[in-house]
Design a protein around this motif. Sequence first.
Motif, short mmCIF file in Angstrom:
data_model
loop_
_atom_site.label_atom_id
_atom_site.label_comp_id
_atom_site.label_asym_id
_atom_site.label_seq_id
_atom_site.Cartn_x
_atom_site.Cartn_y
_atom_site.Cartn_z
N PHE A 6 -88.53 16.78 42.80
CA PHE A 6 -87.38 17.05 43.66
C PHE A 6 -87.42 16.18 44.92
CE2 PHE A 6 -90.70 20.16 44.50
CZ PHE A 6 -90.91 20.02 45.87
N SER A 7 -88.22 15.13 44.90
CA SER A 7 -88.41 14.32 46.10
C SER A 7 -87.13 13.64 46.58
CB SER A 7 -89.50 13.26 45.87
OG SER A 7 -89.14 12.40 44.81
N ASP A 8 -86.14 13.46 45.71
CA ASP A 8 -84.89 12.82 46.12
C ASP A 8 -83.83 13.83 46.55
OD1 ASP A 8 -84.43 13.90 43.60
OD2 ASP A 8 -83.22 12.21 42.91
N LEU A 9 -84.19 15.09 46.61
CA LEU A 9 -83.25 16.15 46.97
C LEU A 9 -83.08 16.21 48.49
CD1 LEU A 9 -81.91 18.10 44.95
CD2 LEU A 9 -83.66 19.77 45.52
N ASP A 10 -81.85 16.20 48.95
CA ASP A 10 -81.55 16.34 50.38
C ASP A 10 -81.13 17.79 50.61
OD1 ASP A 10 -80.99 15.95 53.04
OD2 ASP A 10 -79.10 14.89 52.67
N ILE A 124 -83.64 22.10 42.55
CA ILE A 124 -83.58 23.12 43.60
C ILE A 124 -84.57 24.24 43.29
CG2 ILE A 124 -82.15 24.90 44.67
CD1 ILE A 124 -79.75 22.94 44.30
N THR A 125 -84.61 24.68 42.05
CA THR A 125 -85.53 25.73 41.65
C THR A 125 -86.97 25.30 41.90
OG1 THR A 125 -83.95 26.53 39.99
CG2 THR A 125 -86.24 27.19 39.71
N SER A 126 -87.28 24.06 41.59
CA SER A 126 -88.62 23.54 41.85
C SER A 126 -88.91 23.46 43.34
CB SER A 126 -88.79 22.16 41.21
OG SER A 126 -88.77 22.27 39.81
N TYR A 127 -87.93 23.02 44.11
CA TYR A 127 -88.08 22.95 45.57
C TYR A 127 -88.41 24.33 46.13
CZ TYR A 127 -86.71 22.61 50.48
OH TYR A 127 -86.70 22.67 51.86
#
Length: 164
Positions: A6-10, A124-127
């Motif tokens: 999820f590293s690219d999730l803002d 999102i779930t992983s975040y």
Amino acid sequence: LPRTDFSDLDVEHIVVEAEDIAFRETSSRPDPDSTAEALGKAYFRVLNFIDAHDLQEAGPPMLISRSFDGSKIRFDAAIPVRGVVADTPIDNAGIKVGETYGGPAIRVRHRGPYRNLVQTHRKITSYLAAHGIERNGDAWESFVNDPTNVAESEILTDVYYPIR
């Protein structure tokens, strides 16, 4: 830790205000075409209700996720509204009037085709798992722009998860 990167999730941590909605409970098979067809039919009925009861659209259409059992997804096709008064029917021919969640949430903007939303939800779930953040209700999607007026790569969907 979760396996999904999820590293690219803002991710934005926000507080959302509850708002009035007109909605229809519906379901479909868990594929984008079936969901789009079910949403289209439900939104048509919701819009007719809005017109019939002198309400005004107050935001973009929403999909509020309710459940998933592997072969069927259940969701509400909702449209934010203004103008709800004491005599506005709250349940009329399958269309209901209610209120969205209000409180702490995370918001992620998804850019691109709806069929790729499942990857955004996985991220999102992983975040949430990696950060030890507990969900506090059903996730929802807000369809920011009209896919008939923009290129598929420019479709914007805000994805919200209520959190504790």
